[in-house]
Enzyme design. Structure first.
Site, mmCIF file in Angstrom:
data_model
loop_
_atom_site.group_PDB
_atom_site.id
_atom_site.type_symbol
_atom_site.label_atom_id
_atom_site.label_comp_id
_atom_site.label_asym_id
_atom_site.label_seq_id
_atom_site.Cartn_x
_atom_site.Cartn_y
_atom_site.Cartn_z
ATOM 1 N N GLU A 40 -14.123 51.776 0.149
ATOM 2 C CA GLU A 40 -14.461 50.480 -0.434
ATOM 3 C C GLU A 40 -13.242 49.835 -1.099
ATOM 4 O OE1 GLU A 40 -17.631 48.804 -3.789
ATOM 5 O OE2 GLU A 40 -16.700 50.772 -4.037
ATOM 6 N N LYS A 111 -22.234 43.929 0.326
ATOM 7 C CA LYS A 111 -22.831 44.915 -0.579
ATOM 8 C C LYS A 111 -23.983 44.298 -1.371
ATOM 9 C CE LYS A 111 -21.309 48.068 -4.286
ATOM 10 N NZ LYS A 111 -20.123 48.415 -5.115
ATOM 11 N N CYS A 146 -20.838 52.298 -1.820
ATOM 12 C CA CYS A 146 -20.644 52.804 -3.182
ATOM 13 C C CYS A 146 -21.931 52.807 -4.028
ATOM 14 C CB CYS A 146 -19.521 52.035 -3.868
ATOM 15 S SG CYS A 146 -18.799 52.896 -5.305
#
Length: 257
Positions: A40, A111, A146
């Site tokens: 990421e 995300k 994440c």
């Protein structure tokens, strides 16, 4: 299937462009792998909040160009980690890019769960809305990033969409490394899927990174795990084990909600 997770070091002493060139070189070195994964926000560092705006780029910007060429040169499927994406019609996004072996961008994932508790990424970036899966020869990838790892309902949605291999690039801090390992194994066990979780090494804006990229099979067994420093973690696994596991222990069929 052979997967290579590139646990690249992200430190302030290296420029974004230099790291972009280096990452592309590392991808090219993985020729022969089926799938290559970067972490990421490896261009800036996941905690380098002040860099998000200055280093944000359009979807088809310099990282897109470098990674498309690297994927094509190596002949690999490439999850190129995520970048701070500048949408000309909206906010910044934490966006992952996935390329085919021909260098075509086949998917982008913004995300959904932003970290920061009303600061940092949570206020600087917009939230994605769409679940993303990508069909590869032999398996279907489910894409998350994440902090998403802490939200099991997202992964249930990916499994319902056909995911068999869950790919999770991250910039996970060292102080919560135990959670990283635990959650990666939990997502594998509860979804009876492979988990490929790729983190960064180094320090982002004073925050030491956990490293310890990890590959977990559908029974929760750790097939491979990196250390704390820059490392390329390569593992071979059988995607057919997902179907076998789900047949032998059909827990997903007993879902009520």
């Amino acid at each position: 299937m052979r997967a290579s997770l590139i646990q690249i070091t992200v430190d302030e002493g290296e420029s974004v462009e230099s790291r972009r060139v280096r990452a592309a070189s590392l991808v090219r070195q993985q020729a022969g792998a089926d799938l290559v994964v970067l972490p990421e926000l490896w261009t800036t560092g996941a905690f380098a909040y002040e860099e998000f705006g200055t280093e944000a780029e359009p979807l088809e910007g310099p990282t897109y160009e470098a990674m498309a060429k690297a994927a094509s040169d190596a002949g690999v499927w490439l999850h190129a980690g995520s970048i701070p994406e500048r949408d000309p019609d909206g906010p910044l996004y934490n966006t992952s890019l996935i390329f085919s072996p021909s260098g075509e961008l086949v998917a982008a994932y913004r995300k959904i769960h932003r970290f920061g508790f009303d600061k940092g990424e949570a206020v600087l970036m917009g939230a994605g809305r769409d679940l993303v899966t990508v069909r590869l020869p032999g398996t279907t990838l489910g894409v998350a990033t994440c902090y998403d790892l802490r939200f099991p309902e997202l992964f249930r949605g990916l499994v319902d969409a056909g995911a068999e291999t869950l790919v999770i690039p991250a910039g996970w801090p060292e102080r919560r490394r135990a959670h990283w390992t635990l959650l990666a194994q939990a997502r594998a066990v509860e979804n009876q899927a492979f988990v490929l979780a790729c983190g960064t090494a180094g320090t982002h804006a004073g925050v030491p990174q956990a490293g310890h990229s990890i590959v977990v099979d559908p029974w929760g067994e750790v097939l491979a795990e990196a250390g704390a420093d820059e490392e390329i973690l390569t593992v071979e696994f059988d995607p057919g084990k997902v179907a076998t596991t789900r047949e032998q222990f059909p827990a997903l069929k007993d879902r009520v909600l």
